[in-house]
Scaffold this motif. Structure first.
Motif, PDB file in Angstrom:
ATOM      1  N   THR A 200       0.814  -1.222   0.000  1.00 28.83           N
ATOM      2  CA  THR A 200       0.000   0.000   0.000  1.00 28.83           C
ATOM      3  C   THR A 200       0.846   1.270   0.000  1.00 28.83           C
ATOM      4  O   THR A 200       0.347   2.357  -0.237  1.00 28.83           O
ATOM      5  CB  THR A 200      -0.930   0.044   1.232  1.00 28.83           C
ATOM      6  OG1 THR A 200      -0.162  -0.314   2.371  1.00 28.83           O
ATOM      7  CG2 THR A 200      -2.096  -0.892   1.078  1.00 28.83           C
ATOM      8  N   LYS A 206      -1.179   0.865  -4.792  1.00 30.24           N
ATOM      9  CA  LYS A 206      -2.314   1.800  -4.793  1.00 30.24           C
ATOM     10  C   LYS A 206      -3.109   1.676  -6.093  1.00 30.24           C
ATOM     11  O   LYS A 206      -4.329   1.598  -6.095  1.00 30.24           O
ATOM     12  CB  LYS A 206      -1.802   3.241  -4.629  1.00 30.24           C
ATOM     13  CG  LYS A 206      -1.306   3.507  -3.219  1.00 30.24           C
ATOM     14  CD  LYS A 206      -0.784   4.926  -3.084  1.00 30.24           C
ATOM     15  CE  LYS A 206      -0.167   5.095  -1.698  1.00 30.24           C
ATOM     16  NZ  LYS A 206       0.993   5.897  -1.639  1.00 30.24           N
ATOM     17  N   LEU A 209      -4.959  -1.786  -6.370  1.00 30.07           N
ATOM     18  CA  LEU A 209      -6.168  -1.852  -5.534  1.00 30.07           C
ATOM     19  C   LEU A 209      -7.293  -1.014  -6.136  1.00 30.07           C
ATOM     20  O   LEU A 209      -8.446  -1.449  -6.185  1.00 30.07           O
ATOM     21  CB  LEU A 209      -5.863  -1.376  -4.113  1.00 30.07           C
ATOM     22  CG  LEU A 209      -5.239  -2.435  -3.189  1.00 30.07           C
ATOM     23  CD1 LEU A 209      -5.011  -1.863  -1.798  1.00 30.07           C
ATOM     24  CD2 LEU A 209      -6.107  -3.689  -3.085  1.00 30.07           C
ATOM     25  N   TYR A 213     -10.879  -2.527  -7.120  1.00 29.97           N
ATOM     26  CA  TYR A 213     -12.127  -2.019  -6.522  1.00 29.97           C
ATOM     27  C   TYR A 213     -13.105  -1.569  -7.619  1.00 29.97           C
ATOM     28  O   TYR A 213     -14.307  -1.756  -7.494  1.00 29.97           O
ATOM     29  CB  TYR A 213     -11.859  -0.827  -5.601  1.00 29.97           C
ATOM     30  CG  TYR A 213     -11.032  -1.134  -4.366  1.00 29.97           C
ATOM     31  CD1 TYR A 213     -10.895  -2.425  -3.881  1.00 29.97           C
ATOM     32  CD2 TYR A 213     -10.378  -0.103  -3.669  1.00 29.97           C
ATOM     33  CE1 TYR A 213     -10.116  -2.692  -2.742  1.00 29.97           C
ATOM     34  CE2 TYR A 213      -9.615  -0.367  -2.536  1.00 29.97           C
ATOM     35  CZ  TYR A 213      -9.478  -1.670  -2.083  1.00 29.97           C
ATOM     36  OH  TYR A 213      -8.722  -1.925  -0.975  1.00 29.97           O
ATOM     37  N   SER A 220     -12.223  -7.792  -4.089  1.00 27.58           N
ATOM     38  CA  SER A 220     -11.586  -6.769  -3.248  1.00 27.58           C
ATOM     39  C   SER A 220     -10.944  -7.373  -1.988  1.00 27.58           C
ATOM     40  O   SER A 220      -9.793  -7.054  -1.650  1.00 27.58           O
ATOM     41  CB  SER A 220     -12.603  -5.710  -2.811  1.00 27.58           C
ATOM     42  OG  SER A 220     -13.092  -5.047  -3.941  1.00 27.58           O
ATOM     43  N   TYR A 223      -7.683  -9.264  -2.761  1.00 25.05           N
ATOM     44  CA  TYR A 223      -6.549  -8.397  -3.099  1.00 25.05           C
ATOM     45  C   TYR A 223      -6.120  -7.547  -1.907  1.00 25.05           C
ATOM     46  O   TYR A 223      -4.935  -7.221  -1.760  1.00 25.05           O
ATOM     47  CB  TYR A 223      -6.873  -7.552  -4.341  1.00 25.05           C
ATOM     48  CG  TYR A 223      -6.719  -8.372  -5.598  1.00 25.05           C
ATOM     49  CD1 TYR A 223      -7.708  -9.270  -5.980  1.00 25.05           C
ATOM     50  CD2 TYR A 223      -5.560  -8.307  -6.372  1.00 25.05           C
ATOM     51  CE1 TYR A 223      -7.563 -10.061  -7.107  1.00 25.05           C
ATOM     52  CE2 TYR A 223      -5.406  -9.092  -7.494  1.00 25.05           C
ATOM     53  CZ  TYR A 223      -6.405  -9.965  -7.869  1.00 25.05           C
ATOM     54  OH  TYR A 223      -6.242 -10.760  -8.978  1.00 25.05           O
ATOM     55  N   ASP A 224      -7.063  -7.203  -1.040  1.00 27.55           N
ATOM     56  CA  ASP A 224      -6.690  -6.511   0.204  1.00 27.55           C
ATOM     57  C   ASP A 224      -5.723  -7.386   1.001  1.00 27.55           C
ATOM     58  O   ASP A 224      -4.717  -6.920   1.530  1.00 27.55           O
ATOM     59  CB  ASP A 224      -7.942  -6.259   1.059  1.00 27.55           C
ATOM     60  CG  ASP A 224      -8.655  -4.973   0.643  1.00 27.55           C
ATOM     61  OD1 ASP A 224      -8.052  -4.162  -0.068  1.00 27.55           O
ATOM     62  OD2 ASP A 224      -9.833  -4.804   1.019  1.00 27.55           O
ATOM     63  N   LYS A 228      -2.388  -5.596   1.245  1.00 25.41           N
ATOM     64  CA  LYS A 228      -2.273  -4.951   2.564  1.00 25.41           C
ATOM     65  C   LYS A 228      -1.601  -5.838   3.599  1.00 25.41           C
ATOM     66  O   LYS A 228      -0.908  -5.371   4.485  1.00 25.41           O
ATOM     67  CB  LYS A 228      -3.679  -4.551   3.064  1.00 25.41           C
ATOM     68  CG  LYS A 228      -4.320  -3.441   2.230  1.00 25.41           C
ATOM     69  CD  LYS A 228      -5.667  -3.057   2.786  1.00 25.41           C
ATOM     70  CE  LYS A 228      -6.285  -1.928   1.970  1.00 25.41           C
ATOM     71  NZ  LYS A 228      -7.687  -1.678   2.319  1.00 25.41           N
TER      72      LYS A 228
END
Ligand code: SF4
Length: 257
Positions: A200, A206, A209, A213, A220, A223-224, A228
């Motif tokens: 992130t 960035k 993501l 989204y 989502s 991939y988070d 993250k």
């Protein structure tokens, strides 16, 4: 996309593994959100054209060790839309062919130029063409049931007697289907895979993501977890699944194959 002609005094750059990379152009118009080169300052939104590269290469390659691979392309696609105008990669390949230097070319097959150069490619003693398959237009095309230019070019070049490898770097869980790709590619073609490795804090993380989204909101959470939390269990599963499949390999490239 801004195009800028430049004179360079650098023939090649060295990778962390000491591989010599030639880039006739700097920049790419494909806009992949996970593109590693986005980290490089002044890279995005323009393509620089090294108009004097052929001349420099001629001097450099006279004494190049005959069995040491050169790499063509990394911070650019050597067969991009500007190649039709400048023919820089063609000129460099002619010098490489003249001195019998082994070469590995990486391309996104964004245009048909790679096919138009088939005869030149075949004149090079030792050559591998690597076609990158994890490009957004390619990914979308396959998901809509089509067969994209990357797979078509890989198969045509292989049929023409040129050694072809492909890369799926990164493998995008839920989005890219390695089984489908293996089925569409000729059986002799290897697929090098890599995980989605960003976080992130960097621009890749960035952008990726944001893309997920907006375009694939159903993934989502997954991939988070990857971006993250750095949870790469999806890739470990893929490695396990294809462990016995000789067509699926991990980086670095195995040039002795
Ligand atoms: S095709 Fe390759 S170089 Fe171009 S944006 Fe995508 S990842 Fe980057």
């Amino acid at each position: 996309m801004i195009v800028k002609e430049i004179k360079t005094d650098t023939v090649y750059e060295l990778s962390p593994h000491n591989h010599a990379y030639i880039n006739p152009y700097i920049g790419c118009s494909m806009g992949c959100p996970f593109c590693y080169w986005l980290k490089q300052e002044d890279w995005e939104g323009k393509i620089k054209v090294k108009t004097n590269l052929e001349e420099l290469l001629e001097n450099k390659l006279k004494d190049w060790p005959k069995d040491e691979f050169l790499y063509l392309g990394s911070v650019c696609d050597p067969f991009n839309e500007l190649e039709e105008k400048y023919h820089l990669s063609e000129k460099c390949l002619k010098v490489i062919a003249k001195y019998d230097i082994p070469v590995l070319i990486t391309t996104s097959a964004a245009t048909d130029v790679v096919l138009e150069y088939s005869d030149l490619l075949k004149s090079i003693k030792k050559l591998i063409v690597v076609i990158e398959l994890s490009r957004i237009p390619f990914v979308e095309c396959l998901n809509q049931g089509g067969i994209h230019r990357g797979i078509q070019c890989a198969n045509i070049l292989q049929e023409r007697g040129i050694k072809v490898w492909t890369t799926l770097a990164p493998v995008l869980p839920g989005i890219t289907d390695l089984d489908q790709i293996l089925k569409l590619l000729q059986e002799e073609i290897t697929v090098y895979i890599d995980k989605l490795d960003c976080n992130t804090e960097d621009i890749l993380g960035k952008r990726t993501l944001k893309w997920i989204y907006e375009e694939y909101p159903e993934f989502s959470d997954e991939y988070d977890k990857i971006i993250k939390e750095h949870d790469f269990s999806y890739f470990s599963e893929i490695e396990k699944k294809y462990a016995e499949n000789k067509r699926v390999k991990k980086f670095p490239f195995q040039l002795t194959d």
